[in-house]
Design a protein around this motif. Sequence first.
Motif, PDB file in Angstrom:
ATOM      1  N   GLY A  76     -29.010   4.127  -3.020  1.00 38.82           N
ATOM      2  CA  GLY A  76     -28.469   3.875  -1.695  1.00 38.82           C
ATOM      3  C   GLY A  76     -28.200   5.164  -0.946  1.00 38.82           C
ATOM      4  N   VAL A  77     -28.176   5.072   0.372  1.00 36.69           N
ATOM      5  CA  VAL A  77     -27.846   6.220   1.222  1.00 36.69           C
ATOM      6  C   VAL A  77     -26.804   5.780   2.251  1.00 36.69           C
ATOM      7  CG1 VAL A  77     -30.051   7.399   0.910  1.00 36.69           C
ATOM      8  CG2 VAL A  77     -29.809   5.725   2.753  1.00 36.69           C
ATOM      9  N   MET A  78     -26.031   6.770   2.781  1.00 35.64           N
ATOM     10  CA  MET A  78     -24.931   6.445   3.685  1.00 35.64           C
ATOM     11  C   MET A  78     -24.756   7.511   4.769  1.00 35.64           C
ATOM     12  SD  MET A  78     -20.948   5.558   2.684  1.00 35.64           S
ATOM     13  CE  MET A  78     -20.552   7.287   2.435  1.00 35.64           C
ATOM     14  N   PRO A  79     -25.749   7.746   5.591  1.00 37.03           N
ATOM     15  CA  PRO A  79     -25.600   8.708   6.687  1.00 37.03           C
ATOM     16  C   PRO A  79     -24.897   8.078   7.891  1.00 37.03           C
ATOM     17  CG  PRO A  79     -27.831   7.888   6.664  1.00 37.03           C
ATOM     18  CD  PRO A  79     -27.123   7.255   5.486  1.00 37.03           C
ATOM     19  N   LEU A  80     -23.579   8.061   7.868  1.00 36.83           N
ATOM     20  CA  LEU A  80     -22.803   7.379   8.892  1.00 36.83           C
ATOM     21  C   LEU A  80     -22.853   8.119  10.230  1.00 36.83           C
ATOM     22  CD1 LEU A  80     -19.572   6.475   6.867  1.00 36.83           C
ATOM     23  CD2 LEU A  80     -21.750   5.243   6.990  1.00 36.83           C
ATOM     24  N   SER A  81     -22.717   7.358  11.294  1.00 34.76           N
ATOM     25  CA  SER A  81     -22.641   7.920  12.643  1.00 34.76           C
ATOM     26  C   SER A  81     -22.290   6.812  13.619  1.00 34.76           C
ATOM     27  CB  SER A  81     -23.974   8.566  13.055  1.00 34.76           C
ATOM     28  OG  SER A  81     -24.999   7.597  13.150  1.00 34.76           O
ATOM     29  N   ALA A 109     -19.545  -4.266   2.491  1.00 41.09           N
ATOM     30  CA  ALA A 109     -20.216  -5.569   2.552  1.00 41.09           C
ATOM     31  C   ALA A 109     -19.243  -6.672   2.948  1.00 41.09           C
ATOM     32  CB  ALA A 109     -20.842  -5.899   1.206  1.00 41.09           C
ATOM     33  N   TYR A 110     -17.956  -6.325   3.099  1.00 42.07           N
ATOM     34  CA  TYR A 110     -16.929  -7.305   3.425  1.00 42.07           C
ATOM     35  C   TYR A 110     -16.208  -6.999   4.736  1.00 42.07           C
ATOM     36  CZ  TYR A 110     -17.525  -8.449  -1.515  1.00 42.07           C
ATOM     37  OH  TYR A 110     -18.063  -8.790  -2.723  1.00 42.07           O
ATOM     38  N   GLU A 111     -16.343  -5.765   5.197  1.00 40.64           N
ATOM     39  CA  GLU A 111     -15.651  -5.353   6.415  1.00 40.64           C
ATOM     40  C   GLU A 111     -16.478  -4.261   7.095  1.00 40.64           C
ATOM     41  OE1 GLU A 111     -12.778  -1.984   4.319  1.00 40.64           O
ATOM     42  OE2 GLU A 111     -11.967  -3.979   4.738  1.00 40.64           O
ATOM     43  N   VAL A 112     -16.256  -4.093   8.391  1.00 43.51           N
ATOM     44  CA  VAL A 112     -16.993  -3.092   9.172  1.00 43.51           C
ATOM     45  C   VAL A 112     -16.007  -2.080   9.729  1.00 43.51           C
ATOM     46  CG1 VAL A 112     -18.557  -2.703  11.102  1.00 43.51           C
ATOM     47  CG2 VAL A 112     -18.718  -4.823   9.786  1.00 43.51           C
ATOM     48  N   SER A 113     -16.389  -0.809   9.690  1.00 46.28           N
ATOM     49  CA  SER A 113     -15.540   0.243  10.235  1.00 46.28           C
ATOM     50  C   SER A 113     -16.345   1.122  11.186  1.00 46.28           C
ATOM     51  CB  SER A 113     -14.956   1.097   9.100  1.00 46.28           C
ATOM     52  OG  SER A 113     -15.985   1.626   8.289  1.00 46.28           O
ATOM     53  N   PRO A 114     -15.682   1.818  12.097  1.00 46.24           N
ATOM     54  CA  PRO A 114     -16.394   2.684  13.040  1.00 46.24           C
ATOM     55  C   PRO A 114     -17.256   3.714  12.315  1.00 46.24           C
ATOM     56  CG  PRO A 114     -14.109   2.436  13.694  1.00 46.24           C
ATOM     57  CD  PRO A 114     -14.229   1.823  12.334  1.00 46.24           C
ATOM     58  N   THR A 115     -18.399   3.995  12.847  1.00 48.75           N
ATOM     59  CA  THR A 115     -19.454   4.895  12.340  1.00 48.75           C
ATOM     60  C   THR A 115     -20.258   4.273  11.209  1.00 48.75           C
ATOM     61  OG1 THR A 115     -18.292   6.157  10.587  1.00 48.75           O
ATOM     62  CG2 THR A 115     -18.001   6.910  12.885  1.00 48.75           C
ATOM     63  N   ALA A 116     -19.823   3.102  10.699  1.00 51.91           N
ATOM     64  CA  ALA A 116     -20.485   2.517   9.526  1.00 51.91           C
ATOM     65  C   ALA A 116     -21.189   1.205   9.843  1.00 51.91           C
ATOM     66  CB  ALA A 116     -19.468   2.299   8.408  1.00 51.91           C
ATOM     67  N   ALA A 117     -21.452   0.926  11.110  1.00 53.34           N
ATOM     68  CA  ALA A 117     -22.013  -0.384  11.470  1.00 53.34           C
ATOM     69  C   ALA A 117     -23.336  -0.658  10.764  1.00 53.34           C
ATOM     70  CB  ALA A 117     -22.185  -0.481  12.982  1.00 53.34           C
ATOM     71  N   VAL A 118     -24.244   0.300  10.799  1.00 57.53           N
ATOM     72  CA  VAL A 118     -25.556   0.072  10.183  1.00 57.53           C
ATOM     73  C   VAL A 118     -25.433   0.050   8.660  1.00 57.53           C
ATOM     74  CG1 VAL A 118     -27.917   0.923   9.956  1.00 57.53           C
ATOM     75  CG2 VAL A 118     -26.732   1.118  12.153  1.00 57.53           C
ATOM     76  N   TYR A 119     -24.671   0.977   8.114  1.00 55.82           N
ATOM     77  CA  TYR A 119     -24.465   0.993   6.666  1.00 55.82           C
ATOM     78  C   TYR A 119     -23.876  -0.338   6.198  1.00 55.82           C
ATOM     79  CZ  TYR A 119     -22.580   2.172   2.080  1.00 55.82           C
ATOM     80  OH  TYR A 119     -22.267   2.162   0.734  1.00 55.82           O
ATOM     81  N   CYS A 120     -22.820  -0.786   6.879  1.00 57.23           N
ATOM     82  CA  CYS A 120     -22.206  -2.062   6.500  1.00 57.23           C
ATOM     83  C   CYS A 120     -23.190  -3.211   6.646  1.00 57.23           C
ATOM     84  CB  CYS A 120     -20.965  -2.322   7.344  1.00 57.23           C
ATOM     85  SG  CYS A 120     -19.589  -1.191   6.996  1.00 57.23           S
ATOM     86  N   ALA A 121     -24.012  -3.174   7.698  1.00 56.81           N
ATOM     87  CA  ALA A 121     -25.019  -4.219   7.872  1.00 56.81           C
ATOM     88  C   ALA A 121     -25.958  -4.278   6.672  1.00 56.81           C
ATOM     89  CB  ALA A 121     -25.813  -3.983   9.153  1.00 56.81           C
ATOM     90  N   THR A 122     -26.338  -3.120   6.147  1.00 58.24           N
ATOM     91  CA  THR A 122     -27.231  -3.117   4.984  1.00 58.24           C
ATOM     92  C   THR A 122     -26.534  -3.685   3.756  1.00 58.24           C
ATOM     93  OG1 THR A 122     -26.692  -0.838   4.238  1.00 58.24           O
ATOM     94  CG2 THR A 122     -28.462  -1.095   5.876  1.00 58.24           C
ATOM     95  N   LYS A 123     -25.245  -3.424   3.623  1.00 61.41           N
ATOM     96  CA  LYS A 123     -24.520  -3.921   2.457  1.00 61.41           C
ATOM     97  C   LYS A 123     -24.168  -5.401   2.584  1.00 61.41           C
ATOM     98  CE  LYS A 123     -24.835  -0.169   0.149  1.00 61.41           C
ATOM     99  NZ  LYS A 123     -25.662  -0.120  -1.087  1.00 61.41           N
ATOM    100  N   GLY A 160     -24.925  13.202   2.690  1.00 59.16           N
ATOM    101  CA  GLY A 160     -26.016  13.136   3.652  1.00 59.16           C
ATOM    102  C   GLY A 160     -25.585  12.765   5.062  1.00 59.16           C
ATOM    103  N   ILE A 161     -24.276  12.762   5.327  1.00 57.12           N
ATOM    104  CA  ILE A 161     -23.799  12.413   6.669  1.00 57.12           C
ATOM    105  C   ILE A 161     -24.040  13.590   7.599  1.00 57.12           C
ATOM    106  CG2 ILE A 161     -21.811  11.755   8.063  1.00 57.12           C
ATOM    107  CD1 ILE A 161     -20.641  10.393   5.606  1.00 57.12           C
ATOM    108  N   GLY A 162     -24.911  13.395   8.591  1.00 51.99           N
ATOM    109  CA  GLY A 162     -25.253  14.470   9.508  1.00 51.99           C
ATOM    110  C   GLY A 162     -24.367  14.545  10.729  1.00 51.99           C
ATOM    111  N   ASP A 163     -23.796  13.415  11.133  1.00 51.13           N
ATOM    112  CA  ASP A 163     -22.945  13.397  12.322  1.00 51.13           C
ATOM    113  C   ASP A 163     -21.606  14.070  12.007  1.00 51.13           C
ATOM    114  OD1 ASP A 163     -22.434  11.996  15.112  1.00 51.13           O
ATOM    115  OD2 ASP A 163     -20.636  11.699  13.889  1.00 51.13           O
ATOM    116  N   PRO A 164     -21.212  15.129  12.755  1.00 47.13           N
ATOM    117  CA  PRO A 164     -20.000  15.898  12.420  1.00 47.13           C
ATOM    118  C   PRO A 164     -18.727  15.057  12.401  1.00 47.13           C
ATOM    119  CG  PRO A 164     -21.352  17.094  13.999  1.00 47.13           C
ATOM    120  CD  PRO A 164     -21.935  15.719  13.890  1.00 47.13           C
ATOM    121  N   SER A 165     -18.536  14.196  13.394  1.00 45.24           N
ATOM    122  CA  SER A 165     -17.301  13.400  13.440  1.00 45.24           C
ATOM    123  C   SER A 165     -17.239  12.410  12.285  1.00 45.24           C
ATOM    124  CB  SER A 165     -17.194  12.671  14.780  1.00 45.24           C
ATOM    125  OG  SER A 165     -18.279  11.760  14.949  1.00 45.24           O
ATOM    126  N   ALA A 166     -18.354  11.783  11.983  1.00 47.52           N
ATOM    127  CA  ALA A 166     -18.394  10.838  10.867  1.00 47.52           C
ATOM    128  C   ALA A 166     -18.197  11.556   9.541  1.00 47.52           C
ATOM    129  CB  ALA A 166     -19.711  10.078  10.865  1.00 47.52           C
TER     130      ALA A 166
END
Length: 259
Positions: free
Chosen positions: A106-111, A159-173, A208-214
């Motif tokens: 799995g990968v988790m490049p949040l933004s 996979a049970y909740e969504v948080s800011p910057t993690a929308a796509v990651y959470c969608a995959t889970k 692997g998170i490239g976005d500085p704020s995330a």
Amino acid sequence: MSTDKHTNESGRQDAHAAASKVVLITGASSGIGAATARLLAAGGHRVFLGARRTDRLEALVGELVAAGHSAAYRRLDVTDAADVQSFVDVARAVHGRVDVLVNNAGVMPLSPLEALRTEEWDRMLDVNVRGVLHGIAAALPVMRVQGGGHFVNIASVGAYEVSPTAAVYCATKFAVRALSEGLRQESAGDIRVTVVSPGVTESELADGIGDPSARQAMRDYRSVAVPASAIADAIAYAIGRPADVDVNELVVRPSASAR
């Protein structure tokens, strides 16, 4: 089954060896995958490991074999369906069967979505969702023919909740949970399906998170974490249940974390 590693001095197979399973693990070069390989191999299972970083796989397999365990590896890119099929085919050729597939890569490049890091979105879909589908497509026919098997799919508390910057990651889970539940319903009776959802875990996943704020937010969020061995324990628990017991979902969080 090799008699030198799995029989006692009298030549009779002991109970520990009799429980030995052929376990394939993706994303096995570090973190949860490597911890699971160590724990299951030490428990008498025959582990077949896949990841892109073959130098790490070689070192890990060398460590396990030196300790007297059964382990082998093959380079694996889970985004390539043909490569996943070859991974399963080689394991079956070596061991004669495939008892468990741990879909761990799995990968988790949040933004934030507004950052429009679309290549990272595609990467998460390819690894986190298509990688699991490729594993199912490769191993399910083998398990059907041999009369049983077990998929352990690694999701997340995302996979049970969504948080800011993690929308796509959470969608995959969320997708991993949905795929797992569908597979469970379609396979009742012979194929077991377990979803293991880690909370914050010590791993390289956030590197692997490239976005500085995330990236900074995740550093703060990960200040309390469980070791990868805690997730390996959960995987081993599910695998070790009797054949008529299917542990469907396990969520493992740090006890000090409210999320």
